[in-house]
Design a protein around this motif. Structure first.
Motif, PDB file in Angstrom:
ATOM      1  N   UNK A   1       0.769  -1.352  -0.112  1.00  0.00           N
ATOM      2  CA  UNK A   1      -0.110   0.060  -0.044  1.00  0.00           C
ATOM      3  C   UNK A   1       0.856   1.298  -0.082  1.00  0.00           C
ATOM      4  N   UNK A   2       0.233   2.543  -0.178  1.00  0.00           N
ATOM      5  CA  UNK A   2       0.904   3.630  -0.111  1.00  0.00           C
ATOM      6  C   UNK A   2       0.975   4.114   1.540  1.00  0.00           C
ATOM      7  N   UNK A   3       2.113   4.168   1.852  1.00  0.00           N
ATOM      8  CA  UNK A   3       2.180   4.487   3.488  1.00  0.00           C
ATOM      9  C   UNK A   3       1.422   5.799   3.708  1.00  0.00           C
ATOM     10  N   UNK A   4       0.743   5.860   5.050  1.00  0.00           N
ATOM     11  CA  UNK A   4       0.471   7.101   5.364  1.00  0.00           C
ATOM     12  C   UNK A   4       0.774   6.961   7.114  1.00  0.00           C
ATOM     13  N   UNK A   5       1.218   8.087   7.599  1.00  0.00           N
ATOM     14  CA  UNK A   5       1.890   8.293   8.886  1.00  0.00           C
ATOM     15  C   UNK A   5       0.980   8.558   9.717  1.00  0.00           C
ATOM     16  N   UNK A   6       0.870   7.729  10.968  1.00  0.00           N
ATOM     17  CA  UNK A   6      -0.068   8.242  11.983  1.00  0.00           C
ATOM     18  C   UNK A   6       0.457   9.501  12.858  1.00  0.00           C
ATOM     19  N   UNK A   7      -0.447  10.372  13.338  1.00  0.00           N
ATOM     20  CA  UNK A   7       0.013  11.557  13.741  1.00  0.00           C
ATOM     21  C   UNK A   7      -0.377  11.392  15.195  1.00  0.00           C
ATOM     22  N   UNK A   8       0.453  11.850  16.163  1.00  0.00           N
ATOM     23  CA  UNK A   8       0.210  11.974  17.603  1.00  0.00           C
ATOM     24  C   UNK A   8      -0.839  13.093  17.904  1.00  0.00           C
ATOM     25  N   UNK A   9      -1.961  12.768  18.809  1.00  0.00           N
ATOM     26  CA  UNK A   9      -2.772  13.593  18.967  1.00  0.00           C
ATOM     27  C   UNK A   9      -2.148  14.634  20.032  1.00  0.00           C
ATOM     28  N   UNK A  10      -1.296  14.203  20.798  1.00  0.00           N
ATOM     29  CA  UNK A  10      -0.329  14.888  21.693  1.00  0.00           C
ATOM     30  C   UNK A  10       1.070  15.270  21.063  1.00  0.00           C
TER      31      UNK A  10
ATOM     32  N   UNK B   1       3.468   2.032  14.952  1.00  0.00           N
ATOM     33  CA  UNK B   1       2.794   1.489  13.982  1.00  0.00           C
ATOM     34  C   UNK B   1       2.987   1.992  12.536  1.00  0.00           C
ATOM     35  N   UNK B   2       2.643   1.411  11.683  1.00  0.00           N
ATOM     36  CA  UNK B   2       2.443   1.744  10.052  1.00  0.00           C
ATOM     37  C   UNK B   2       1.290   1.554   9.545  1.00  0.00           C
ATOM     38  N   UNK B   3       0.857   2.524   8.669  1.00  0.00           N
ATOM     39  CA  UNK B   3      -0.487   2.373   8.181  1.00  0.00           C
ATOM     40  C   UNK B   3      -0.161   2.701   6.541  1.00  0.00           C
ATOM     41  N   UNK B   4      -1.522   2.238   5.936  1.00  0.00           N
ATOM     42  CA  UNK B   4      -1.447   2.035   4.277  1.00  0.00           C
ATOM     43  C   UNK B   4      -2.730   2.358   3.920  1.00  0.00           C
ATOM     44  N   UNK B   5      -2.518   3.308   2.597  1.00  0.00           N
ATOM     45  CA  UNK B   5      -3.970   3.365   1.884  1.00  0.00           C
ATOM     46  C   UNK B   5      -3.624   2.967   0.497  1.00  0.00           C
TER      47      UNK B   5
END
Lengths: 91, 147
Positions: B61-70, B78-82
């Protein structure tokens, strides 16, 4: 079964229709979430069950089956992964 | 206090296609506690049947980066993908819902009722189209998770 006060919450917001609200629970045995009550009287929902060993709600699929708390399942899964890795195998 | 992150993804609607996947790591057990799903395309009458499922291989997938709420928190482990080109290897179903394209779905977990992924690399949880009534409207999803 009354919905516990610490239930989850789901909404569907769309044009031309009132907001649909659902209470949700998460199964203490398999981790699945399901809707237990809706604001629509036309919608029927399965309330699932209650585990008297871990004293938490369980989904209809896990109701009446052996009590294996979800975190215990995760530990077993992760231990199996470590064992396979030590043997040079992939899970 | 556990660290909280947000990540979003988009995907054109099609049956058995993943919108967003969150992949664990061997050092953490991420738990998804909020899900938002909607469609920003030109309004049309189209139905989506969606489900959240576990996977044991993350696919491509195309990676997307989780953004910290703080903003003071370190980067997510973690890693994430779309926009998957190879679908994850799915196992069990965790949450399922059906909505019209013009509707928005939001789910918030009960405390301690998060959808938890094991501390195993390549394992995770994805939001996938189970079936689509027609059309290929682009849909967006957002996960909030703790780790």
């Amino acid at each position: 079964m009354p919905t516990p006060p610490r239930a989850g919450y789901a909404t569907i917001v769309g044009p031309g229709a009132p907001v649909k609200e659902f209470d949700t629970l998460t199964c203490a045995h398999c981790g699945r979430a399901w809707c237990v009550r809706t604001s629509s009287p036309a919608t029927t929902a399965d309330p699932g069950g209650w585990c008297r060993l871990c004293m938490k709600p369980v989904c209809p699929t896990c109701a009446g089956k052996e009590c294996v708390p979800f975190l215990r399942r995760l530990e077993l899964y992760e231990r199996r992964r470590d064992l396979f890795r030590s043997m040079g195998l992939s899970l | 206090m556990p660290r909280r992150y947000a990540v979003d993804g988009a995907q054109n609607a099609a049956a058995t296609v993943t919108v967003l996947g969150l992949t664990s790591a061997s050092t953490i057990r991420p738990g998804i506690y909020e899900l938002l799903f909607g469609c920003g395309a030109t309004p049309a009458d189209q139905a989506f049947d969606m489900w959240m499922r576990r996977y044991t291989a993350a696919g491509t997938s195309t990676g997307v980066t989780p953004i910290g709420l703080d903003p003071g928190d370190p980067a997510s482990l973690c890693s994430a993908g779309e926009n998957h080109t190879v679908e994850p290897t799915y196992t069990t179903e965790l949450l399922r819902f059906s909505i019209n394209q013009q509707a928005t779905f939001r789910w918030v977990a009960a405390p301690d009722g998060e959808l938890i992924a094991p501390a195993t690399a390549s394992n995770g949880i994805g939001l996938q189209f189970y079936s689509v009534s027609g059309g290929t409207a682009e849909c967006q999803a957002m996960f909030h998770h703790v780790e």
